[in-house]
Design an enzyme around this catalytic site. Structure first.
Site, PDB file in Angstrom:
ATOM      1  N   LYS A 181       2.282  -2.533  -7.537  1.00 47.98           N
ATOM      2  CA  LYS A 181       3.137  -3.728  -7.919  1.00 47.98           C
ATOM      3  C   LYS A 181       2.126  -5.085  -8.582  1.00 47.98           C
ATOM      4  CE  LYS A 181       6.989  -2.556  -6.155  1.00 47.98           C
ATOM      5  NZ  LYS A 181       6.782  -1.022  -6.031  1.00 47.98           N
TER       6      LYS A 181
HETATM    7  C1  LIG Z   1      13.374  -1.516  -6.593  1.00 48.42           C
HETATM    8  C2  LIG Z   1      12.386  -1.075  -5.319  1.00 48.42           C
HETATM    9  N1  LIG Z   1      12.961  -1.125  -4.112  1.00 48.42           N
HETATM   10  C3  LIG Z   1      12.236  -1.022  -3.003  1.00 48.42           C
HETATM   11  C4  LIG Z   1      11.126  -0.503  -3.003  1.00 48.42           C
HETATM   12  C5  LIG Z   1      10.513  -0.006  -1.879  1.00 48.42           C
HETATM   13  O1  LIG Z   1       9.046  -0.720  -1.532  1.00 48.42           O
HETATM   14  P1  LIG Z   1       8.078  -0.200  -0.804  1.00 48.42           P
HETATM   15  O2  LIG Z   1       7.567   1.146  -1.528  1.00 48.42           O
HETATM   16  O3  LIG Z   1       7.144  -1.069  -0.504  1.00 48.42           O
HETATM   17  O4  LIG Z   1       8.592   0.444   0.687  1.00 48.42           O
HETATM   18  C6  LIG Z   1      10.423  -0.295  -4.214  1.00 48.42           C
HETATM   19  C7  LIG Z   1       8.940   0.147  -4.219  1.00 48.42           C
HETATM   20  O5  LIG Z   1       8.621   1.002  -4.980  1.00 48.42           O
HETATM   21  C8  LIG Z   1      11.344  -0.627  -5.482  1.00 48.42           C
HETATM   22  O6  LIG Z   1      10.572  -0.392  -6.686  1.00 48.42           O
END
Ligand SMILES: Cc1ncc(COP(=O)(O)O)c(C=O)c1O
Length: 372
Positions: A181
């Site tokens: 990110k």
């Molecule tokens: C659009 C979106 N929502 C939710 C997530 C979930 O985040 P995490 O991987 O930190 O749980 C991501 C992660 O890549 C994402 O791109």
């Protein structure tokens, strides 16, 4: 990979900030948590920020804290990361998949409105790849139909819609800090909201449902351990200080790709300037032209890897995943068309011009060489 798909950007002073925490007695629920939350709240214009251990847990807590549950329909894009639908399912609510706009790959508001039923309770709108969704349409549809709005801004910290930072513009929003990110805490996420009540509930649910005002170990709700350590927060605080300069670097990488590839009629490029929106670049995703098949896209993706260039195929539609495919109601042509021809190109803060040159050249050579 010689040129990886993503690469975290951690400075020496950030490493020091992390190791300094390890010399203190507070490794969780301490001052770094407060400072990180305050930094994100102030930056995004949110009244409250609640740090959690992932974007997924942030989404789950929003669903829980907004009291969405069994049988409630939540409108979500299928062209998205699977956590979007899973977070809805965790509470036995029903994700209703809606198609995206083919230009921005964000939820198409007209299709959102068409998908509303008497059971609809919320819209979970994703700012795909860091490009803000059409929020004024989404928010006015929600208002007309009495629906809640959760912004999934996991890919979009710093993006702006009509001059306001995305995240706290609906009922609640979530940022993600996985290492690919814009900024990272290793693992982590942050809920933002203007509601004091929702924030208090999310804080309690993050910590086993322990009430903030009540007795020690009094549990008013069945909560989770979604806490994030002081170590992660220390990194987040330092990364937040560099966020604006990081976003500028990423914007210049995106424009570098755009300059080199915009003359190629076989490629559909992401928009770099959308009126009224500031893109916070998460990834740079091109789509191959109409006559390329998914098999050819996959061949190019593999060949890029054998040249040492890491690419991604974002996203595989959620409604076609084995855990969701049993619902036959889906009619999502833009999602399915786009998903079969996307290629995410290497994208990170310090990607060099010479590397962008190489990626673009290799990609275009392979497009010419792709077997039928
Ligand atoms: C659009 C979106 N929502 C939710 C997530 C979930 O985040 P995490 O991987 O930190 O749980 C991501 C992660 O890549 C994402 O791109």
């Amino acid at each position: 990979m010689r040129i990886p798909l993503s690469s975290p950007d951690i400075t020496e002073s950030e490493i020091h900030a992390v190791t300094d925490v390890l010399r203190t007695p507070r490794l969780s629920l301490g001052p770094k948590l407060e400072e990180f939350q305050n930094a994100v709240a102030e930056y995004t214009g949110a009244a409250h920020a609640i740090a959690v251990n992932s974007g997924t847990s942030g989404l789950h807590l929003c669903i829980r804290a907004l009291r969405l549950g069994e049988g409630d329909e939540v409108i979500v894009p299928s062209f998205a990361f699977v956590a979007v639908a899973n977070a809805v399912r965790y509470e036995r609510a029903i994700p209703v998949f809606v198609d995206v706009d083919p230009e921005t790959l964000n939820l198409d508001p007209a299709k959102v409105e068409a998908a509303i039923t008497p059971r609809s309770r919320a819209i979970l709108v994703v700012h795909t790849f860091g490009c803000p969704a059409d929020l004024s349409s989404i928010l006015s549809i929600a208002q007309r139909h009495g629906l809640l709005v959760i912004e999934d801004a996991c890919e979009a910290i710093g993006a702006e819609y009509q001059g306001r930072k995305v995240g706290p513009l609906g009922d609640a929003g979530v940022f993600g800090f996985y290492p690919n990110k814009q900024i990272t805490t290793g693992e982590g996420g942050m809920i933002v909201t203007q509601s004091a009540e929702l924030a208090a509930l999310a804080r309690a649910l993050r910590n086993q449902g322990r009430s903030e005002s009540g007795e020690w170990l009094e549990h008013g709700e069945m909560g989770y351990n979604y806490r994030v350590s002081e170590i992660n927060c220390a990194l987040g605080i330092e990364q937040m200080k560099r966020l604006e300069s990081i976003l500028k670097k990423r914007d210049s990488v995106a424009r570098g790709y755009h300059r080199r590839l915009s003359g190629n009629p076989e490629l559909k490029l992401p928009p770099v300037d959308v009126p009224g929106r500031r893109i916070s670049w998460f990834v740079y995703v091109v789509r191959l032209g109409a006559h390329f098949t998914q098999r050819q896209r996959d061949w190019i993706w593999k060949e890029m890897a054998s040249c040492g260039i890491g690419c991604g195929r974002y996203f595989a539609p959620i409604h076609l995943q084995p855990i969701y495919a049993s619902d036959p109601r889906h009619d999502l042509p833009n999602t399915e068309w786009s998903a079969g021809r996307t290629l995410a190109l290497p994208f990170f803060n310090n990607l060099r011009e010479s590397e962008i040159d190489e990626v673009c050249q290799t990609l275009q050579e392979l497009m010419k060489a792709a077997p039928d």
